[in-house]
Design a protein around this motif. Structure first.
Motif, short mmCIF file in Angstrom:
data_model
loop_
_atom_site.label_atom_id
_atom_site.label_comp_id
_atom_site.label_asym_id
_atom_site.label_seq_id
_atom_site.Cartn_x
_atom_site.Cartn_y
_atom_site.Cartn_z
N ILE A 170 0.84 -1.20 0.00
CA ILE A 170 0.00 0.00 0.00
C ILE A 170 0.87 1.25 0.00
CG2 ILE A 170 -1.71 1.30 1.35
CD1 ILE A 170 -2.83 -1.49 2.16
N GLU A 171 2.02 1.18 0.65
CA GLU A 171 2.97 2.30 0.58
C GLU A 171 3.43 2.55 -0.86
OE1 GLU A 171 5.32 2.78 4.84
OE2 GLU A 171 6.16 1.48 3.28
N LEU A 172 3.60 1.47 -1.62
CA LEU A 172 4.04 1.61 -3.00
C LEU A 172 3.00 2.30 -3.87
CD1 LEU A 172 5.77 -1.85 -3.62
CD2 LEU A 172 6.86 0.38 -3.30
N LEU A 173 1.73 2.27 -3.43
CA LEU A 173 0.71 2.99 -4.19
C LEU A 173 0.96 4.49 -4.17
CD1 LEU A 173 -2.57 1.14 -3.05
CD2 LEU A 173 -1.40 0.92 -5.25
N ALA A 174 1.60 4.97 -3.09
CA ALA A 174 1.94 6.39 -2.94
C ALA A 174 0.73 7.30 -3.14
CB ALA A 174 3.05 6.78 -3.92
N ILE A 175 -0.36 6.95 -2.44
CA ILE A 175 -1.57 7.77 -2.51
C ILE A 175 -1.39 8.98 -1.61
CG2 ILE A 175 -4.06 7.83 -2.09
CD1 ILE A 175 -4.07 4.80 -2.55
N ALA A 176 -1.46 10.17 -2.18
CA ALA A 176 -1.21 11.40 -1.41
C ALA A 176 -2.22 11.56 -0.29
CB ALA A 176 -1.26 12.61 -2.34
N HIS A 177 -1.70 11.96 0.92
CA HIS A 177 -2.56 12.21 2.08
C HIS A 177 -1.84 13.25 2.94
CE1 HIS A 177 -5.34 12.00 5.22
NE2 HIS A 177 -5.38 10.69 5.47
N ALA A 178 -2.15 14.51 2.71
CA ALA A 178 -1.41 15.61 3.35
C ALA A 178 -1.59 15.65 4.86
CB ALA A 178 -1.84 16.95 2.76
N ASP A 179 -2.60 14.97 5.39
CA ASP A 179 -2.84 14.99 6.83
C ASP A 179 -1.98 13.97 7.57
OD1 ASP A 179 -5.12 16.95 7.11
OD2 ASP A 179 -5.97 15.58 5.62
N MET A 180 -1.25 13.14 6.87
CA MET A 180 -0.39 12.16 7.51
C MET A 180 1.05 12.68 7.57
SD MET A 180 -2.16 9.44 8.40
CE MET A 180 -3.33 10.66 9.01
N ALA A 181 1.82 12.15 8.48
CA ALA A 181 3.18 12.63 8.71
C ALA A 181 4.04 12.47 7.47
CB ALA A 181 3.80 11.88 9.89
N ASN A 182 3.91 11.32 6.79
CA ASN A 182 4.71 11.12 5.58
C ASN A 182 3.98 11.55 4.31
OD1 ASN A 182 2.76 9.17 5.57
ND2 ASN A 182 4.16 7.43 5.34
N GLU A 183 2.84 12.21 4.49
CA GLU A 183 2.04 12.79 3.41
C GLU A 183 1.61 11.78 2.36
OE1 GLU A 183 3.91 16.24 1.78
OE2 GLU A 183 3.61 17.41 3.61
N GLN A 184 1.37 10.56 2.78
CA GLN A 184 0.76 9.59 1.89
C GLN A 184 -0.06 8.61 2.71
OE1 GLN A 184 4.19 7.81 -0.07
NE2 GLN A 184 3.94 5.92 1.13
N LEU A 185 -1.02 7.98 2.03
CA LEU A 185 -1.95 7.08 2.72
C LEU A 185 -1.22 5.83 3.20
CD1 LEU A 185 -4.98 6.55 3.41
CD2 LEU A 185 -5.10 5.28 1.27
N GLY A 186 -1.40 5.52 4.47
CA GLY A 186 -0.84 4.29 5.03
C GLY A 186 -1.94 3.49 5.69
N VAL A 187 -1.58 2.33 6.21
CA VAL A 187 -2.55 1.47 6.88
C VAL A 187 -1.99 0.98 8.20
CG1 VAL A 187 -3.74 0.70 4.80
CG2 VAL A 187 -1.72 -0.55 5.60
N SER A 188 -2.89 0.79 9.15
CA SER A 188 -2.56 0.12 10.40
C SER A 188 -3.07 -1.31 10.29
CB SER A 188 -3.23 0.83 11.59
OG SER A 188 -2.75 2.15 11.71
N VAL A 189 -2.26 -2.24 10.78
CA VAL A 189 -2.57 -3.66 10.60
C VAL A 189 -2.48 -4.37 11.95
CG1 VAL A 189 -1.93 -5.80 9.45
CG2 VAL A 189 -1.67 -3.61 8.25
N GLY A 190 -3.49 -5.15 12.26
CA GLY A 190 -3.47 -6.05 13.41
C GLY A 190 -3.71 -7.46 12.94
N ALA A 191 -2.85 -8.40 13.33
CA ALA A 191 -2.95 -9.76 12.79
C ALA A 191 -2.66 -10.78 13.88
CB ALA A 191 -1.97 -9.94 11.63
N LEU A 192 -3.35 -11.91 13.80
CA LEU A 192 -3.16 -12.97 14.80
C LEU A 192 -3.65 -14.30 14.26
CD1 LEU A 192 -5.92 -12.71 17.55
CD2 LEU A 192 -6.12 -11.74 15.27
N LEU A 193 -3.26 -15.37 14.94
CA LEU A 193 -3.74 -16.71 14.65
C LEU A 193 -4.87 -17.06 15.61
CD1 LEU A 193 -0.33 -18.59 14.27
CD2 LEU A 193 -1.88 -17.94 12.41
N ALA A 194 -5.85 -17.77 15.12
CA ALA A 194 -6.95 -18.22 15.97
C ALA A 194 -6.48 -19.35 16.87
CB ALA A 194 -8.13 -18.67 15.12
N THR A 195 -7.03 -19.41 18.07
CA THR A 195 -6.75 -20.50 19.01
C THR A 195 -7.96 -21.43 19.05
OG1 THR A 195 -7.69 -19.37 20.93
CG2 THR A 195 -5.39 -18.89 20.38
#
Length: 393
Positions: A333-358
């Motif tokens: 998604i970083e490689l998409l380089a979608i502009a987002h001036a409100d973010m620190a690096n001025e491009q759209l990023g994502v937050s990710v949470g991942a886990l395995l089921a028990t």
């Protein structure tokens, strides 16, 4: 009213059902995955019809036994007439046994329905042998109704209904040759044309009924798929995700395979919409959805569960696989380089949470744990991947 059925991870998609509907099914047969889904659907929805048929079968057998008793009398019943009454009583007991099995069953496939028809029809055939010649027309009429009943919606495929009907016709002819002779046999065999004629007539009606039922099944599945699909991305929506996750957990628990859940949130999505407008936001969502789908294996699924949120379900997953996929999502998604001036690096990023089921996880607890990981990524400033400790990271 109809039920929605979510199959195993390799269950057919809405597109599969639509293609089958367009291609047709003149032979009353779907492609194998769809045929299995149809059989599960039939077994789950025809319980009421089979229970009613079983109850009616018992009541009809009881009524015929009572009619024999009143018409011919219990006392002095000898020879073929006494044999007929005895067969009626034995048929009633056998039908009671089958009816109890049907009423107590959780699933209702074709086996018990076929047995119900065979027991009732065979009992009627064998008991009618003992009737006086002038009474045989009534027995033949009832036998014809039993054969036609085999083409009712009881869960049998058309070929199964035809097979049951032909077996009953064959049993009737064989019983006449073995148990009767002379004028009685001739009179009984003259009425056999009613039974054999009922088979093609019932088969035509049965074909139309099953074709209509299969067509309705495909149409409902296509409508269900469309109703639970996000209009923008074409992915499943939150309702589909909730249903799918519950089924996925049960399936992987049964197969003792790993299952992973990844939650993805577009950082600052509300601010992005406000600054760039809904059209640019929609374009960004579609681009992200395409990236997420590119990183999935054939069995894995991704769904859009909220405006700026996606959920990915990975089957047969391990900690090593999750450690590769989750960071790759963010990097792509970083490689998409979608502009987002409100973010620190001025491009759209994502937050990710991942886990395995028990093994102890339910859909609710798995989502709660994944959302907690996503919250940690969000609090950490966004554009981060947070994995559960049991993934080894």
């Amino acid at each position: 009213m109809h039920h929605r059925y979510e199959g195993p991870p390799d269950a057919p998609s809405g597109e599969d059902y639509a293609r089958q509907l367009h291609r047709g099914f003149a032979a009353l047969r779907f492609d194998p995955p769809l045929e299995r889904a149809y059989r599960r659907y039939t077994a789950s929805t025809l319980g009421f019809a089979q229970r009613v048929a079983a109850s009616l079968g018992v009541l009809i057998a009881l009524a015929l036994l009572a009619w024999d008793a009143l018409h011919f009398g219990w006392s002095g019943s000898t020879g073929l007439l006494g044999y007929a009454v005895a067969v009626r009583a034995a048929t009633l007991l056998a039908l009671l046994w089958v009816a109890v099995a049907i009423h107590r069953a959780d699933a209702h496939g074709p086996g018990r329905a076929a047995l119900l028809l065979l027991v009732g029809g065979t009992g009627l055939v064998l008991s009618s042998i003992g009737y006086p010649p002038q009474e045989l027309r009534y027995a033949a009429a009832v036998m014809t109704l039993v054969i036609v009943a085999g083409f009712f919606p009881l869960g049998l495929a058309l070929w199964q209904s035809v097979a049951v009907a032909l077996v009953l016709c064959a049993i009737s002819a064989a019983a006449a040759h073995l148990l009767l002779d002379g004028a009685a046999r001739d009179a009984y065999l003259r009425l056999q044309w009613l039974l054999w004629a009922a088979v093609p007539i019932g088969a035509v009606g049965g074909y139309l009924r099953e074709h209509s039922r299969r067509e309705g099944f495909l149409q409902r599945r296509v409508r269900d798929d469309e109703a639970l699909r996000d209009a923008l991305t074409g992915l499943g929506d939150r309702r589909r995700f909730d249903e799918h996750l519950a089924v996925a957990l049960a399936e992987t628990r049964r197969l003792q395979r790993g299952l992973a859940l990844i939650l993805v949130e577009l950082d600052g999505y509300a601010a992005f919409v406000q600054r760039y407008g809904p059209r640019e936001a929609d374009r960004a969502v579609v681009d992200v959805a395409e990236v997420l789908q590119c990183l999935l294996r054939p069995m894995d699924v991704t769904m859009r569960i909220d405006a700026g949120h996606f959920a990915l379900v990975l089957y047969d997953a391990s900690g090593a696989h999750l450690r590769q996929v989750a960071p790759a999502l963010r990097d792509m998604i970083e490689l998409l380089a979608i502009a987002h001036a409100d973010m620190a690096n001025e491009q759209l990023g994502v937050s990710v949470g991942a886990l395995l089921a028990t093994p102890a996880d339910t859909a609710a607890t798995l989502m709660q744990r994944a959302e907690a990981l996503l919250q940690r990524a969000r609090i950490g400033g966004g554009n981060q991947v947070v994995l559960a400790e049991d993934t080894g990271w």
